[in-house]
Write an enzyme that holds these catalytic residues in place. Structure first.
Site, PDB file in Angstrom:
ATOM      1  N   GLY A 177       0.820  -1.127   0.050  1.00 48.52           N
ATOM      2  CA  GLY A 177       0.087   0.041  -0.020  1.00 48.52           C
ATOM      3  C   GLY A 177       1.019   1.234  -0.217  1.00 48.52           C
ATOM      4  O   GLY A 177       2.100   1.258   0.501  1.00 48.52           O
ATOM      5  N   GLN A 194       3.074  10.249   1.072  1.00 46.25           N
ATOM      6  CA  GLN A 194       4.190   9.620   1.289  1.00 46.25           C
ATOM      7  C   GLN A 194       5.193   9.808   0.078  1.00 46.25           C
ATOM      8  O   GLN A 194       6.231   9.491   0.230  1.00 46.25           O
ATOM      9  CB  GLN A 194       4.049   7.817   1.356  1.00 46.25           C
ATOM     10  N   CYS A 239       6.134   0.304   7.282  1.00 45.56           N
ATOM     11  CA  CYS A 239       5.640   1.359   6.534  1.00 45.56           C
ATOM     12  C   CYS A 239       6.836   1.759   5.514  1.00 45.56           C
ATOM     13  O   CYS A 239       8.127   1.850   6.063  1.00 45.56           O
ATOM     14  CB  CYS A 239       5.137   2.458   7.491  1.00 45.56           C
ATOM     15  N   LEU A 240       6.597   1.970   4.313  1.00 48.54           N
ATOM     16  CA  LEU A 240       7.633   2.321   3.372  1.00 48.54           C
ATOM     17  C   LEU A 240       8.268   3.813   3.950  1.00 48.54           C
ATOM     18  O   LEU A 240       9.350   3.934   3.554  1.00 48.54           O
ATOM     19  CB  LEU A 240       7.244   2.461   1.833  1.00 48.54           C
ATOM     20  N   HIS A 248      -4.452   1.483   7.582  1.00 49.89           N
ATOM     21  CA  HIS A 248      -3.098   2.185   7.394  1.00 49.89           C
ATOM     22  C   HIS A 248      -3.018   3.140   6.376  1.00 49.89           C
ATOM     23  O   HIS A 248      -2.364   4.311   6.876  1.00 49.89           O
ATOM     24  CB  HIS A 248      -2.141   0.775   7.186  1.00 49.89           C
ATOM     25  N   GLU A 249      -3.313   2.862   5.269  1.00 50.58           N
ATOM     26  CA  GLU A 249      -2.931   3.841   4.237  1.00 50.58           C
ATOM     27  C   GLU A 249      -4.054   5.282   4.441  1.00 50.58           C
ATOM     28  O   GLU A 249      -3.576   5.961   4.273  1.00 50.58           O
ATOM     29  CB  GLU A 249      -3.574   3.219   2.666  1.00 50.58           C
ATOM     30  N   HIS A 288      -2.549   7.681   6.599  1.00 51.77           N
ATOM     31  CA  HIS A 288      -1.896   8.507   6.072  1.00 51.77           C
ATOM     32  C   HIS A 288      -2.321   9.805   5.838  1.00 51.77           C
ATOM     33  O   HIS A 288      -1.646  10.901   5.756  1.00 51.77           O
ATOM     34  CB  HIS A 288      -0.999   7.703   4.749  1.00 51.77           C
TER      35      HIS A 288
HETATM   36 NI    NI Z   1       2.676   3.464   5.533  1.00 52.16          NI
END
Ligand code: NI
Length: 169
Positions: A45, A50, A92-93, A134-135, A138
């Protein structure tokens, strides 16, 4: 085109994203680039903030970068928690070299639109439900580490501080 993924503690990651009012060619291109960037980084995701775009859109594919069987682009997504609490181990990236466990709902109801402006309404469970939470977090400037206990969080923050100090001399 691959996009740069911002890393914590980049300040943009803490900001609230704005709704997408019109799906322009730029938005379509952003979606395509976000999917490519997500796959390239082995993610399931990625949210627009991000990659430095404060827009309410996310891409998800819980089948992962090898299968790539279920890419989703969600515009202005909203999730309602309708399940039970479950423990979820996440990374998380934007949060480098770190995973930890937090509480999510095991089921959500999703409302969004797709790139053609068509409404998307579905109920999701398990990994897709967790990934959606989670997304969507963000988009409100919330990272998974914001859900950790104060102790876990301060241990993580001191680790980041040390790393930044080592990097910057
Ligand atoms: Ni994330």
């Amino acid at each position: 085109m691959l996009l740069e993924v911002l890393k914590y503690p980049h300040p943009v990651l803490k900001q609230k994203a704005e709704p997408v009012l019109v799906v322009t060619p730029e938005i379509r291109e952003l979606a395509e680039n976000m999917l490519e960037t997500m796959y390239e980084n082995d993610g399931i995701g990625l949210a627009a903030p991000q990659v430095g775009e404060l827009k309410r859109m996310v891409v998800i594919d819980v089948t992962g970068p090898d299968a790539r069987e279920a890419p989703m682009v969600l515009i202005n997504p909203e999730v309602a928690r309708i399940g039970e609490d479950v423990e979820s181990e996440e990374g998380c990236l934007s949060v480098e070299e770190y995973r930890n466990t937090l509480i999510r709902s095991d089921r959500v109801r999703l409302k969004a639109t797709d790139l053609d402006g068509k409404p998307v309404e579905l109920e999701a469970e398990d990994i897709l439900a967790v990934c959606l939470q989670h997304e969507c977090d963000h988009l409100d400037g919330i990272l998974f580490i914001d859900h950790l206990s104060r102790l876990k969080r301060s241990l993580y923050d001191s680790k980041v501080k040390k790393r930044l100090k080592a990097k910057n001399g």
